[in-house]
Write a protein that holds these residues in place. Sequence first.
Motif, mmCIF file in Angstrom:
data_model
loop_
_atom_site.group_PDB
_atom_site.id
_atom_site.type_symbol
_atom_site.label_atom_id
_atom_site.label_comp_id
_atom_site.label_asym_id
_atom_site.label_seq_id
_atom_site.Cartn_x
_atom_site.Cartn_y
_atom_site.Cartn_z
ATOM 1 N N GLY A 21 42.867 36.588 15.565
ATOM 2 C CA GLY A 21 43.528 37.715 16.189
ATOM 3 C C GLY A 21 43.717 37.598 17.684
ATOM 4 N N LYS A 22 43.446 36.453 18.262
ATOM 5 C CA LYS A 22 43.605 36.271 19.697
ATOM 6 C C LYS A 22 44.323 34.964 19.968
ATOM 7 C CE LYS A 22 39.503 38.709 21.312
ATOM 8 N NZ LYS A 22 38.322 38.613 22.144
ATOM 9 N N GLU A 23 45.087 34.976 21.037
ATOM 10 C CA GLU A 23 45.706 33.735 21.477
ATOM 11 C C GLU A 23 44.708 32.980 22.339
ATOM 12 O OE1 GLU A 23 49.575 33.945 23.187
ATOM 13 O OE2 GLU A 23 50.115 35.659 21.943
ATOM 14 N N LYS A 24 44.891 31.688 22.425
ATOM 15 C CA LYS A 24 44.032 30.876 23.280
ATOM 16 C C LYS A 24 44.301 31.262 24.726
ATOM 17 C CE LYS A 24 42.842 26.166 24.414
ATOM 18 N NZ LYS A 24 43.123 24.763 24.167
ATOM 19 N N ARG A 25 43.230 31.534 25.459
ATOM 20 C CA ARG A 25 43.380 31.909 26.863
ATOM 21 C C ARG A 25 43.048 30.732 27.754
ATOM 22 N NH1 ARG A 25 39.726 37.025 27.735
ATOM 23 N NH2 ARG A 25 38.236 35.676 26.731
ATOM 24 N N THR A 26 43.637 30.723 28.918
ATOM 25 C CA THR A 26 43.287 29.726 29.925
ATOM 26 C C THR A 26 42.699 30.458 31.119
ATOM 27 O OG1 THR A 26 45.516 29.804 30.846
ATOM 28 C CG2 THR A 26 45.087 28.100 29.205
ATOM 29 N N PHE A 27 41.833 29.782 31.841
ATOM 30 C CA PHE A 27 41.138 30.395 32.963
ATOM 31 C C PHE A 27 41.386 29.580 34.227
ATOM 32 C CE2 PHE A 27 38.785 31.302 29.078
ATOM 33 C CZ PHE A 27 38.769 32.686 29.106
ATOM 34 N N THR A 28 41.625 30.265 35.321
ATOM 35 C CA THR A 28 41.872 29.589 36.586
ATOM 36 C C THR A 28 40.564 29.039 37.147
ATOM 37 O OG1 THR A 28 41.509 31.576 37.924
ATOM 38 C CG2 THR A 28 43.772 31.172 37.128
ATOM 39 N N GLY A 29 40.701 28.098 38.042
ATOM 40 C CA GLY A 29 39.528 27.556 38.708
ATOM 41 C C GLY A 29 38.795 28.627 39.499
ATOM 42 N N ASP A 30 39.544 29.545 40.107
ATOM 43 C CA ASP A 30 38.920 30.642 40.866
ATOM 44 C C ASP A 30 38.075 31.531 39.963
ATOM 45 O OD1 ASP A 30 40.034 29.787 43.258
ATOM 46 O OD2 ASP A 30 41.729 31.179 43.147
ATOM 47 N N PHE A 31 38.589 31.818 38.775
ATOM 48 C CA PHE A 31 37.843 32.643 37.824
ATOM 49 C C PHE A 31 36.552 31.937 37.406
ATOM 50 C CE2 PHE A 31 36.790 33.853 33.441
ATOM 51 C CZ PHE A 31 36.617 35.221 33.594
ATOM 52 N N LYS A 32 36.666 30.644 37.092
ATOM 53 C CA LYS A 32 35.491 29.877 36.677
ATOM 54 C C LYS A 32 34.453 29.834 37.792
ATOM 55 C CE LYS A 32 38.162 26.917 33.591
ATOM 56 N NZ LYS A 32 38.635 25.550 33.354
ATOM 57 N N LEU A 33 34.927 29.667 39.033
ATOM 58 C CA LEU A 33 34.019 29.620 40.176
ATOM 59 C C LEU A 33 33.327 30.963 40.380
ATOM 60 C CD1 LEU A 33 32.918 27.878 42.438
ATOM 61 C CD2 LEU A 33 34.875 28.580 43.828
ATOM 62 N N LYS A 34 34.070 32.050 40.222
ATOM 63 C CA LYS A 34 33.501 33.400 40.362
ATOM 64 C C LYS A 34 32.401 33.626 39.326
ATOM 65 C CE LYS A 34 35.118 37.915 39.021
ATOM 66 N NZ LYS A 34 34.417 37.986 37.854
ATOM 67 N N VAL A 35 32.706 33.293 38.068
ATOM 68 C CA VAL A 35 31.736 33.480 36.990
ATOM 69 C C VAL A 35 30.504 32.610 37.227
ATOM 70 C CG1 VAL A 35 31.363 33.077 34.517
ATOM 71 C CG2 VAL A 35 33.452 34.207 35.291
ATOM 72 N N THR A 36 30.725 31.365 37.612
ATOM 73 C CA THR A 36 29.614 30.448 37.869
ATOM 74 C C THR A 36 28.761 30.928 39.033
ATOM 75 O OG1 THR A 36 30.836 28.589 36.973
ATOM 76 C CG2 THR A 36 29.025 28.064 38.441
#
Length: 71
Positions: A21-36
Amino acid sequence: MDRRGQKDTNRVAHDAQEAYGKEKRTFTGDFKLKVTSEALAGEKTIQVIAAENDISASLVVLFQEKILERE
């Protein structure tokens, strides 16, 4: 299977999308850095960070591992 007897990969991807029920999402480098950064700060648990960002806890850990690998 297509007319040549090979698996139709487009159909498989479509079936997976329908199943989950979901499409594959992509994540920006900024998002990954924020989460990390949030995870490494240690003020919140991995589960809380994941819930706040609508991702799985395993993705938080994966982002961490990938960014720390680069150092």
